[in-house]
Scaffold this motif. Sequence first.
Motif, PDB file in Angstrom:
ATOM      1  N   UNK A   1     152.834  35.382  44.480  1.00  0.00           N
ATOM      2  CA  UNK A   1     151.746  36.368  44.428  1.00  0.00           C
ATOM      3  C   UNK A   1     152.318  37.768  44.230  1.00  0.00           C
ATOM      4  N   UNK A   2     153.302  38.123  45.096  1.00  0.00           N
ATOM      5  CA  UNK A   2     153.824  39.482  45.023  1.00  0.00           C
ATOM      6  C   UNK A   2     154.514  39.723  43.683  1.00  0.00           C
ATOM      7  N   UNK A  64     145.113  45.587  44.582  1.00  0.00           N
ATOM      8  CA  UNK A  64     145.785  45.011  45.751  1.00  0.00           C
ATOM      9  C   UNK A  64     146.489  46.070  46.602  1.00  0.00           C
ATOM     10  N   UNK A  65     146.521  47.306  46.091  1.00  0.00           N
ATOM     11  CA  UNK A  65     147.217  48.360  46.835  1.00  0.00           C
ATOM     12  C   UNK A  65     146.301  49.000  47.874  1.00  0.00           C
ATOM     13  N   UNK A  66     146.834  49.119  49.092  1.00  0.00           N
ATOM     14  CA  UNK A  66     146.052  49.797  50.130  1.00  0.00           C
ATOM     15  C   UNK A  66     146.432  51.265  50.219  1.00  0.00           C
ATOM     16  N   UNK A  67     147.743  51.526  50.355  1.00  0.00           N
ATOM     17  CA  UNK A  67     148.139  52.939  50.397  1.00  0.00           C
ATOM     18  C   UNK A  67     149.512  53.142  49.778  1.00  0.00           C
ATOM     19  N   UNK A  86     145.655  35.993  52.621  1.00  0.00           N
ATOM     20  CA  UNK A  86     144.814  34.808  52.412  1.00  0.00           C
ATOM     21  C   UNK A  86     145.027  34.242  51.014  1.00  0.00           C
ATOM     22  N   UNK A  87     145.286  35.139  50.057  1.00  0.00           N
ATOM     23  CA  UNK A  87     145.572  34.653  48.696  1.00  0.00           C
ATOM     24  C   UNK A  87     146.853  33.833  48.679  1.00  0.00           C
ATOM     25  N   UNK A  88     147.867  34.302  49.391  1.00  0.00           N
ATOM     26  CA  UNK A  88     149.146  33.571  49.440  1.00  0.00           C
ATOM     27  C   UNK A  88     148.928  32.189  50.042  1.00  0.00           C
ATOM     28  N   UNK A  89     148.242  32.148  51.174  1.00  0.00           N
ATOM     29  CA  UNK A  89     148.033  30.856  51.840  1.00  0.00           C
ATOM     30  C   UNK A  89     147.221  29.908  50.963  1.00  0.00           C
ATOM     31  N   UNK A  90     146.154  30.430  50.367  1.00  0.00           N
ATOM     32  CA  UNK A  90     145.325  29.555  49.528  1.00  0.00           C
ATOM     33  C   UNK A  90     146.097  29.059  48.313  1.00  0.00           C
ATOM     34  N   UNK A 465     148.754  41.394  61.312  1.00  0.00           N
ATOM     35  CA  UNK A 465     149.760  41.725  62.330  1.00  0.00           C
ATOM     36  C   UNK A 465     151.165  41.491  61.798  1.00  0.00           C
ATOM     37  N   UNK A 466     152.102  42.370  62.149  1.00  0.00           N
ATOM     38  CA  UNK A 466     153.465  42.296  61.598  1.00  0.00           C
ATOM     39  C   UNK A 466     154.083  40.913  61.733  1.00  0.00           C
ATOM     40  N   UNK A 467     153.923  40.326  62.884  1.00  0.00           N
ATOM     41  CA  UNK A 467     154.596  39.077  63.154  1.00  0.00           C
ATOM     42  C   UNK A 467     154.118  37.961  62.223  1.00  0.00           C
ATOM     43  N   UNK A 468     152.870  38.017  61.809  1.00  0.00           N
ATOM     44  CA  UNK A 468     152.368  37.070  60.804  1.00  0.00           C
ATOM     45  C   UNK A 468     152.784  37.499  59.400  1.00  0.00           C
ATOM     46  N   UNK A 469     152.660  38.803  59.186  1.00  0.00           N
ATOM     47  CA  UNK A 469     152.767  39.274  57.806  1.00  0.00           C
ATOM     48  C   UNK A 469     154.162  39.062  57.215  1.00  0.00           C
ATOM     49  N   UNK A 470     155.190  39.203  58.058  1.00  0.00           N
ATOM     50  CA  UNK A 470     156.555  38.955  57.564  1.00  0.00           C
ATOM     51  C   UNK A 470     156.683  37.516  57.073  1.00  0.00           C
ATOM     52  N   UNK A 471     156.091  36.600  57.817  1.00  0.00           N
ATOM     53  CA  UNK A 471     156.136  35.192  57.413  1.00  0.00           C
ATOM     54  C   UNK A 471     155.315  34.921  56.149  1.00  0.00           C
ATOM     55  N   UNK A 472     154.207  35.627  56.031  1.00  0.00           N
ATOM     56  CA  UNK A 472     153.399  35.494  54.813  1.00  0.00           C
ATOM     57  C   UNK A 472     154.241  35.890  53.598  1.00  0.00           C
ATOM     58  N   UNK A 473     154.978  36.988  53.755  1.00  0.00           N
ATOM     59  CA  UNK A 473     155.795  37.448  52.623  1.00  0.00           C
ATOM     60  C   UNK A 473     156.897  36.440  52.297  1.00  0.00           C
ATOM     61  N   UNK A 474     157.431  35.834  53.346  1.00  0.00           N
ATOM     62  CA  UNK A 474     158.464  34.822  53.134  1.00  0.00           C
ATOM     63  C   UNK A 474     157.881  33.584  52.444  1.00  0.00           C
ATOM     64  N   UNK A 475     156.717  33.164  52.898  1.00  0.00           N
ATOM     65  CA  UNK A 475     156.047  32.022  52.257  1.00  0.00           C
ATOM     66  C   UNK A 475     155.836  32.292  50.769  1.00  0.00           C
TER      67      UNK A 475
END
Length: 551
Positions: A1-2, A64-67, A86-90, A465-475
Amino acid sequence: MIDSIKENIKLNLESKYSGQSFVVESPKHGHADLAIPLFGLAKAWKMNPKLVFDKVKEDLDDPSIEKILFTNGFLNIFLHRNDYAIKVLNELNEFKSLADKNETVVIDYSSPNIAKSFSVGHLRSTVIGNALKNIYEKSGYKVVGVNHLGDWGTQFGKMIVAYNRLTKPLDLSKDPIKKLQALYVGFHEDAKEDPSLEVQAREVFKALENGNEAYLTLWKQFRDLSLEEFMNMYDILNVSFDAYEGEAFYNDKMDEVVTALDEKGLLKIDDGATIVDLGEDLPPALIKRSDGATLYLTRDLAALKYRHDHYGAKKVIYVVGNEQQLHFKQLTQVAKLLEYPVEIEHVNFGLVMLDGKKMSTRGGKTKRLEDVILQAINDAKDAITEKNPSLSQKDEVAKAVGVGAIVFNDLKNERHLNVDFSLENMLKFEGQTGPYLQYSSVRIESILKDTKIDMDKVDAQVYAGDIYFELIKLLDQFQSNIIRAKDLNAPSVIAKYAISLAQAFNSFYGQQKVIVDDLTILNSNLYFVKTIQLIINECLNLLGIKSLKEM
Ligand code: ARG
């Protein structure tokens, strides 16, 4: 995605500023999701970086950009976390394989020599080749996995001569390879005394190539018995091939190649032998011996042509040890002279080391490779019995864990490096091991057990939350790791990625309760860990290791 977000931002900017190229990075442990370094632009535009920032920022309109923030000469981009997560997970839950490349690749792996024991080198080739086959398939290629058995050549002349000299018939119903190998060793001893045996062997092989019935029958018996033993090994390793097309398969396909070489005026007679001169840098390629018998290289040329003509291969990958480097250079060079439109890639690898010495399973004294693998399965059984005495189907699990441990231990390092073979280390449930990955997946299985995810209750807000988001990026790096593994022909890329994912999960799980009362958080958590498990299992699968539900 990224990666696609990155690409969009880059292309967008480059179309706005024609002629100017932009770098969009993913900072490793950055405070941002993406970053554009501004110094180069500042220099090119003769502006200070802050002014460049202000200018470029205006042009960034990706939804997709927030800031966007200016820090230390970088334009830092932060994504809408919920949306991205959610896009990554889906996307991962729907992922089957990368886009169809409409291209066929032949992978030539394992390829042991009949009537000889399956060596440690062949084990490496089998494991690496099998993983590459999976990785190429996931990358959208059509793959044909070929076992190029070493079932032809002068050595069979030798074996037949030795066999026919026996005064007592050889009982090949048990341990045939061991006995045939001893026959071969015996031949060389006898030939030292009586050099005429070598001459006989060459004549016998020549006759075999010309279709002598009696010799063919013997050869076929040697081949069948050897294959039976190899099949046992493939069965344990859970590896299969699309074709067993060994060297003998090309017996009637070599004339064509020799004719083509001749028509191009590439053949020379040197001391009675037929060769192709490869210039200063490489020794000449030997195509035919003086008695007309063909060679390993001749058969590889016929195989290459066949793989192109019959399978439509654009690329052939040979998973073979370093010691055959010269052979594949020669093959590549001759194929080029013949103008074969096929890319040749020699995927080489290092040695297996046992207690600091090259591990060998050849010869009579050392252990058979199959016994080493059975030992690993046995040790795995002890370990799981200790951990989980009530486990059902222990034998199945032990096999998956023991074999998985050996496979992972082989694949976790860059393939050109040597592999340390220590059953004790590779069977540990912690550290960079196969069992650690299987165990991490099983751990998630036990969280998911007896639950059903209610997707309507999944709220992407939880993942911000950071603790989830780092893993999302790794996924989100799963697909780019498949591409990297394919580009480098390196299963280690997947192995390392899987370890980092399992580690990240285990540390997440140490900090965050997954089963909670709040139904929104609960279901979001379940979807999250289920996706992590999915990707760990996908990685195991790519490496040729079984994932488990219990262990
Ligand atoms: N049988 C060979 C060996 O054991 C390996 C064959 C590799 N493949 C090939 N097409 N040359 O050394």
